[in-house]
Design an enzyme around this catalytic site. Structure first.
Site, PDB file in Angstrom:
ATOM      1  N   LYS A 111      28.739  34.408  45.717  1.00 12.83           N
ATOM      2  CA  LYS A 111      28.543  35.438  46.743  1.00 12.83           C
ATOM      3  C   LYS A 111      28.326  34.628  47.386  1.00 12.83           C
ATOM      4  CE  LYS A 111      28.253  39.731  43.493  1.00 12.83           C
ATOM      5  NZ  LYS A 111      27.471  40.841  42.931  1.00 12.83           N
ATOM      6  N   LYS A 197      39.287  36.249  38.454  1.00 11.51           N
ATOM      7  CA  LYS A 197      38.637  38.004  37.557  1.00 11.51           C
ATOM      8  C   LYS A 197      39.214  39.185  38.671  1.00 11.51           C
ATOM      9  CE  LYS A 197      34.563  38.781  38.368  1.00 11.51           C
ATOM     10  NZ  LYS A 197      32.728  39.456  38.455  1.00 11.51           N
ATOM     11  N   LYS A 200      36.203  43.919  43.186  1.00  9.78           N
ATOM     12  CA  LYS A 200      36.292  44.877  44.513  1.00  9.78           C
ATOM     13  C   LYS A 200      36.725  43.833  45.296  1.00  9.78           C
ATOM     14  CE  LYS A 200      32.784  48.240  42.264  1.00  9.78           C
ATOM     15  NZ  LYS A 200      31.778  48.390  42.230  1.00  9.78           N
TER      16      LYS A 200
HETATM   17  P1  TYM Z   1      29.870  45.714  38.203  1.00 10.40           P
HETATM   18  O1  TYM Z   1      29.508  46.733  39.382  1.00 10.40           O
HETATM   19  O2  TYM Z   1      30.291  44.457  39.046  1.00 10.40           O
HETATM   20  O3  TYM Z   1      30.537  45.662  37.386  1.00 10.40           O
HETATM   21  C1  TYM Z   1      29.881  46.638  36.555  1.00 10.40           C
HETATM   22  C2  TYM Z   1      30.532  46.760  35.084  1.00 10.40           C
HETATM   23  O4  TYM Z   1      32.065  45.759  34.756  1.00 10.40           O
HETATM   24  C3  TYM Z   1      32.482  44.835  34.244  1.00 10.40           C
HETATM   25  N1  TYM Z   1      32.958  44.117  35.352  1.00 10.40           N
HETATM   26  C4  TYM Z   1      34.512  43.241  34.528  1.00 10.40           C
HETATM   27  N2  TYM Z   1      35.557  43.758  33.019  1.00 10.40           N
HETATM   28  C5  TYM Z   1      36.149  43.550  32.472  1.00 10.40           C
HETATM   29  N3  TYM Z   1      36.956  42.480  33.673  1.00 10.40           N
HETATM   30  C6  TYM Z   1      36.856  42.781  35.398  1.00 10.40           C
HETATM   31  N4  TYM Z   1      37.620  41.945  35.592  1.00 10.40           N
HETATM   32  C7  TYM Z   1      35.018  43.082  35.290  1.00 10.40           C
HETATM   33  N5  TYM Z   1      34.868  43.291  36.816  1.00 10.40           N
HETATM   34  C8  TYM Z   1      33.197  43.687  36.740  1.00 10.40           C
HETATM   35  C9  TYM Z   1      31.524  44.861  34.761  1.00 10.40           C
HETATM   36  O5  TYM Z   1      31.191  43.037  33.650  1.00 10.40           O
HETATM   37  C10 TYM Z   1      29.838  44.746  34.260  1.00 10.40           C
HETATM   38  O6  TYM Z   1      30.145  45.615  33.542  1.00 10.40           O
HETATM   39  N6  TYM Z   1      24.517  43.651  38.062  1.00 10.40           N
HETATM   40  C11 TYM Z   1      26.243  44.296  37.363  1.00 10.40           C
HETATM   41  C12 TYM Z   1      25.045  45.591  37.884  1.00 10.40           C
HETATM   42  C13 TYM Z   1      23.617  46.003  36.714  1.00 10.40           C
HETATM   43  C14 TYM Z   1      23.724  45.752  35.234  1.00 10.40           C
HETATM   44  C15 TYM Z   1      21.875  45.714  35.629  1.00 10.40           C
HETATM   45  C16 TYM Z   1      24.820  45.918  34.590  1.00 10.40           C
HETATM   46  C17 TYM Z   1      22.687  45.648  36.903  1.00 10.40           C
HETATM   47  N7  TYM Z   1      21.397  46.157  36.657  1.00 10.40           N
HETATM   48  C18 TYM Z   1      21.764  46.126  33.704  1.00 10.40           C
HETATM   49  C19 TYM Z   1      24.174  46.299  33.208  1.00 10.40           C
HETATM   50  C20 TYM Z   1      22.756  46.576  33.067  1.00 10.40           C
HETATM   51  C21 TYM Z   1      27.435  44.790  38.539  1.00 10.40           C
HETATM   52  O7  TYM Z   1      26.680  43.373  39.395  1.00 10.40           O
HETATM   53  O8  TYM Z   1      27.679  44.858  37.688  1.00 10.40           O
END
Ligand code: TYM
Length: 332
Positions: A111, A197, A200
């Site tokens: 990022k 992957k 967004k």
């Molecule tokens: P975020 O908002 O990017 O994504 C939310 C969830 O979606 C999953 N994900 C995917 N799974 C499969 N294929 C993909 N292409 C894909 N893109 C996203 C992510 O693995 C996630 O589970 N850091 C985290 C948010 C967070 C969090 C936490 C998660 C903050 N605190 C505590 C768990 C526990 C994030 O940016 O997710």
């Protein structure tokens, strides 16, 4: 009962990767665990956000959590910033995690080099310390299980290391959590660039499928999905990433094994059409529920307020425990 915590950033449009990798799993096993799910708005501001948009997206994300089938009577749904203890614990953990550990996080490297001129000079310090806040999100609920997609694996490993270090320095304080990563579709790939992957911030609008997109547009994106020129259906991400991605998506949406599914197809066209149909049929009820919810903002406000209260009750206790263990003077 197992305690579960997970979160999603209220930025951009929720896509099929988020749904199959995370949200769907959350809804499927909510009855078996004591679950906490949140919109992580404090994480969203690690990159600059427009205030009005952040507010609107946070509300939309909360509606999405309910729309995917999370029942506010069964699990706790909340907005991260409504529970101020997250940032308080995050500071204690920033002082436990090392600079070297944060520097090795691949998500930070990716990022930070994509922003600005790639020099990392102007990225926020919050983007760097993000994993400490994420560890706080998890540890503050004594979570045993954290259902996430594969891209969060490294953050979970760091959370365990930090919890373990804290416990050995200050005495047993935190539960060590495990990542729960789905067997199929843990990493849904971009439909146009299947070695990346789905995200967004996809390069091409055709690469990512939004879960609230209209069905014609979803069907079109699958039809145009990149495969390869050999026309042989085989589940092998190394040599056939596009086809394997379609098989995973179809497998996840229909609860079938992608390798067995591969045997049923000889043509890419049929595979694409079936993947699109399967995705549309899992998303249609979600789309309907979300429009009903957005039409009743008072109900959503009630859900959010109740979630904040329940989350605060649990989080406040853990922070007190951690501060005592670390040697902070208790207020008299
Ligand atoms: P975020 O908002 O990017 O994504 C939310 C969830 O979606 C999953 N994900 C995917 N799974 C499969 N294929 C993909 N292409 C894909 N893109 C996203 C992510 O693995 C996630 O589970 N850091 C985290 C948010 C967070 C969090 C936490 C998660 C903050 N605190 C505590 C768990 C526990 C994030 O940016 O997710």
């Amino acid at each position: 009962m197992t305690r579960v915590l997970s979160g999603i950033q209220p930025t951009g449009d929720v896509h099929l990767g988020n749904y199959l990798g995370a949200l769907r799993q959350w809804a499927l096993d909510q009855h078996e665990h004591d679950s906490f799910y949140c919109a992580v708005d404090l994480h969203a501001i690690t990159v600059q956000q427009n205030p009005e948009e952040l507010r609107a997206k946070t509300l939309e994300t909360m509606a999405t959590l309910v729309a995917v089938g999370l029942d506010p009577e069964v699990c706790t749904l909340f907005v991260q910033s409504h529970v101020p203890y997250h940032t308080e614990l995050s500071w204690l953990l920033e002082c436990t995690v090392s600079f070297g550990e944060l520097r090795r996080m691949t998500q930070f490297k990716d990022k930070s080099t994509k922003q600005g001129d790639g020099s990392q000079e102007h990225v926020s310090a919050g983007l760097f310390t993000y994993p400490a806040l994420m560890a706080a999100d998890i540890l503050i609920y004594d979570a045993d299980r954290v259902p996430v997609g594969d891209d969060q694996r490294q953050h979970l490993e760091l959370t365990r290391d930090v919890a373990d270090r804290f416990n050995s320095r200050y005495g047993e304080t935190f539960v060590l959590p495990s990542a729960a990563i789905p067997q199929i579709a843990a990493r849904v790939m971009d439909l146009q660039e299947p070695t990346n992957k789905m995200s967004k911030s996809a390069e091409s609008a055709l690469g990512a499928v939004g879960i609230f997109e209209d069905v014609e547009s979803i069907a079109k994106k699958f039809k145009r999905a990149v495969t390869d020129s050999s026309n042989e259906v085989r589940f092998d991400f190394e040599s056939k990433p596009g086809v394997s991605n379609l098989l995973s998506i179809l497998g996840a949406a229909t609860d079938r094994d992608p390798e067995l599914l591969a045997e049923q197809y000889t043509q890419y066209g049929a595979l694409k059409a079936d993947a699109a149909d399967a995705v549309i049929s899992v998303l249609e009820p979600v789309q309907l529920r979300r429009s009903e919810l957005l039409a009743d903002p008072a109900e959503l406000d009630r859900i959010i307020a109740r979630g904040a209260q329940k989350a605060c009750e649990v989080a406040s206790v853990t922070v007190r425990r951690a501060k005592e263990a670390m040697g902070f003077l208790s207020p008299s």
